[in-house]
Design an enzyme around this catalytic site. Structure first.
Site, PDB file in Angstrom:
ATOM      1  CG  HIS A 154      -0.785  -1.068  -2.539  1.00 53.49           C
ATOM      2  ND1 HIS A 154       0.329  -0.292  -2.700  1.00 53.49           N
ATOM      3  CD2 HIS A 154      -1.526  -0.850  -3.675  1.00 53.49           C
ATOM      4  CE1 HIS A 154       0.265   0.362  -3.843  1.00 53.49           C
ATOM      5  NE2 HIS A 154      -0.831   0.039  -4.457  1.00 53.49           N
ATOM      6  CD  GLU A 187      -2.521   3.215  -8.775  1.00 52.86           C
ATOM      7  OE1 GLU A 187      -2.283   2.022  -9.058  1.00 52.86           O
ATOM      8  OE2 GLU A 187      -3.251   3.560  -7.832  1.00 52.86           O
ATOM      9  CD  GLU A 235      -0.341   3.434  -4.896  1.00 54.07           C
ATOM     10  OE1 GLU A 235      -0.126   2.932  -6.014  1.00 54.07           O
ATOM     11  OE2 GLU A 235      -1.431   3.375  -4.313  1.00 54.07           O
ATOM     12  CG  HIS A 244      -1.872   7.890  -5.263  1.00 53.17           C
ATOM     13  ND1 HIS A 244      -1.991   6.612  -5.749  1.00 53.17           N
ATOM     14  CD2 HIS A 244      -2.915   8.058  -4.411  1.00 53.17           C
ATOM     15  CE1 HIS A 244      -3.054   6.036  -5.227  1.00 53.17           C
ATOM     16  NE2 HIS A 244      -3.634   6.877  -4.419  1.00 53.17           N
ATOM     17  CE  LYS A 251      -3.702  -0.532  -7.382  1.00 55.09           C
ATOM     18  NZ  LYS A 251      -4.359   0.523  -8.163  1.00 55.09           N
ATOM     19  CD  GLU A 260      -7.109  -0.347  -9.863  1.00 52.21           C
ATOM     20  OE1 GLU A 260      -6.001  -0.902 -10.032  1.00 52.21           O
ATOM     21  OE2 GLU A 260      -7.383   0.280  -8.846  1.00 52.21           O
ATOM     22  CB  SER A 286      -8.301   7.769  -5.226  1.00 46.98           C
ATOM     23  OG  SER A 286      -7.699   6.507  -5.397  1.00 46.98           O
ATOM     24  CG  ASP A 318     -10.192   0.500  -6.612  1.00 47.37           C
ATOM     25  OD1 ASP A 318     -10.755   0.132  -5.568  1.00 47.37           O
ATOM     26  OD2 ASP A 318      -9.249   1.322  -6.601  1.00 47.37           O
ATOM     27  CG  ASP A 322      -6.189   2.875 -10.713  1.00 43.37           C
ATOM     28  OD1 ASP A 322      -7.221   3.305 -11.271  1.00 43.37           O
ATOM     29  OD2 ASP A 322      -6.102   2.726  -9.473  1.00 43.37           O
ATOM     30  CE  LYS A 329      -7.503  -0.101  -3.678  1.00 43.85           C
ATOM     31  NZ  LYS A 329      -8.133   1.141  -4.189  1.00 43.85           N
TER      32      LYS A 329
HETATM   33  P1  PGA Z   1      -6.035   4.425  -2.941  1.00 44.07           P
HETATM   34  O1  PGA Z   1      -5.359   4.156  -4.344  1.00 44.07           O
HETATM   35  O2  PGA Z   1      -5.496   3.452  -1.963  1.00 44.07           O
HETATM   36  O3  PGA Z   1      -5.634   5.859  -2.685  1.00 44.07           O
HETATM   37  O4  PGA Z   1      -7.523   4.262  -3.135  1.00 44.07           O
HETATM   38  C1  PGA Z   1      -5.199   2.887  -4.891  1.00 44.07           C
HETATM   39  C2  PGA Z   1      -6.142   2.637  -6.037  1.00 44.07           C
HETATM   40  O5  PGA Z   1      -6.913   3.528  -6.450  1.00 44.07           O
HETATM   41  O6  PGA Z   1      -6.162   1.546  -6.556  1.00 44.07           O
HETATM   42 ZN    ZN Z   2      -7.758   2.093  -8.088  1.00 41.48          ZN
END
Ligand code: PGA
Ligand code: ZN
Length: 425
Positions: free
Chosen positions: A363, A162, A203, A153, A386, A283, A40, A310, A240, A335
């Site tokens: 991650h 999440e 995850e 996911h 996270k 998030e 995502s 994010d 999230d 990230k």
């Molecule tokens: P992604 O998911 O690594 O698929 O972007 C993690 C997140 O959205 O925080």
């Molecule tokens: Zn996110």
């Protein structure tokens, strides 16, 4: 100085190819880094270069990125001092020449950037967190453990991506992991006895076919209680929803639940979840293109909830500065592959901290056995990480590395605990 760079194509936790890089120095020290990959993704992330050759890995091969490392990047970087991270990263950025690292690929560039830091740390006989963070690096992050997976996911109908637990009341990081593991196993039994699947998502969290966020939150909060912990005080809940994935034509389209919510209705809904459940952090509560929505949610919940950006920031210092100016979020998810170099990542963290934003090291949903982000969480003293659930070695590898770091720091180690989330209630 850097004497040799070698890249190869390996596979990540989803079985997709990714880039791994070895950087070797004159003294023989060799740093190795593998690059993660999101599902995502934010629209303004640095670009990962994929071969688009349908004959290999359904087009997802990374041979072009590997070749970029072995050829033009090696030519530009061999001979540079590995200790001069800023110079190495500047050389990578200049060689690429695009604002989003699309020419050489952020996957090629990040692999070299991180492997360089790891090689330099080895050459100085320092653990990575100490090499990057200095003598002050001794704060162990609160883990946000993703025990229910939905959205992009998992193959269930949960709209929110999440549902996480954060053991803020633990005394140490190792204790936080134990608490999380205990709740994870209680949740497994609860889902099983309710007739739900206990298979896991990308995850490592369970991916039961629940229909609403409330249903997932009920399971999570009950599991915390039934394990013997106090929701909110010992273990708080983090979500999230990854809303950029289901914001369409100005409306939040909850496809799984079968409900469309206007921006105002979506804000009301989140406020109700925060009122009804011990949710301390959300998030991407609003989509990356919904800046007005972000502002209205900040007015509504910003005083007593951590609202983490994010997709809206993409670990990009420029986007973060715009967000700070506009009152978007009070926290940032970091990230490394969203921006592509260690130097830029650390700059973003610094800007966030100076603006009073909290920082969550993160991650990607596609990961490898690489544990660099565990060290970076301690190096930056950001206080939160996270990195998935209590299953799948691509997730637990990071938690296990933090257990080792805590042991190595001994009496110096401090667990970030409740204060890390900047909670004012
Ligand atoms: P992604 O998911 O690594 O698929 O972007 C993690 C997140 O959205 O925080
Ligand atoms: Zn996110």
């Amino acid at each position: 100085a850097i004497t040799r760079i070698v890249a190869r194509e390996i596979i990540d936790s989803r079985g997709n190819p990714t880039v791994e890089v070895d950087v070797e120095l004159a003294d023989g020290s060799t740093g190795r880094a593998a690059v993660p990959s999101g599902a995502s993704t934010g629209a303004r992330e640095a670009v990962e270069l994929r071969d688009e050759d349908p004959a290999r890995f359904h087009g997802k091969g990374v041979r072009r990125a590997v070749d970029a490392v072995n050829d033009s990047i090696a030519d530009a970087v061999v001979g540079l001092a590995a200790e001069d991270q800023a110079a190495v990263d500047a050389a990578l950025i200049e060689l690429d020449g695009t604002p989003d690292k699309a020419r050489l690929g952020a996957n090629a560039i990040l692999g070299v950037s991180l492997a360089t830091a790891k090689a330099a740390a080895l050459a100085h006989r320092l653990p990575l967190y100490r090499y990057v963070g200095g003598v002050d690096a001794r704060l162990l992050p609160v883990p946000m453990m993703n025990i229910v997976n939905g959205g992009a996911h998992a193959d269930n109908r949960l709209d929110f991506q999440e549902f996480m637990i954060a053991p803020i009341g633990a005394a140490t990081f190792a204790e936080a992991v134990r608490m999380g593991s205990e709740v994870f196993h209680t949740l497994r039994r609860d889902l099983l006895s309710a007739g739900h699947s206990t298979g896991v998502g990308d995850e490592g969290g369970f991916a039961p076919d629940l229909r609403s966020a409330e249903e997932a939150l009920d399971f999570v909060v009950r599991a915390i209680e039934r394990t013997g912990y106090k929701p909110g005080a010992d273990i708080t809940v983090v979500m999230d929803p990854a809303t950029s994935e289901f914001f369409r034509d100005g409306v939040y389209d909850y496809v799984g639940e079968g409900v469309r919510r206007s921006v105002a209705e979506h804000v009301d809904y989140l406020a109700k979840l925060v009122a009804d459940y011990p949710v301390a952090s959300i998030e991407d509560p609003m989509a990356e293109d919904d800046r007005d929505g972000w502002r209205s949610l900040m007015t509504r919940l910003g005083e007593h909830c951590q609202l983490t950006g994010d997709d809206v920031f993409c670990t990009n210092e420029t986007l973060l500065r715009e967000g700070i100016r506009d009152g978007v979020a009070n926290s940032i998810l970091v990230k490394v592959n969203q921006i592509g170099t260690l130097t830029e990542t650390l700059a973003t963290v610094g800007t966030a901290h100076r603006a009073g934003y909290t920082v969550v090291m993160s991650h990607r949903s596609g990961e490898t056995e690489d544990t660099t982000i565990a060290d970076l969480a301690v190096a930056t003293g950001c206080g939160q990480i996270k990195t998935g659930s209590l299953s799948r070695s691509d997730r637990t590898a990071k938690y296990n590395q933090l257990i080792r770091i805590e042991e190595e720091l001994g009496t110096q180690a401090r667990y970030a605990g409740r204060d890390a989330l900047g909670l004012r209630r």
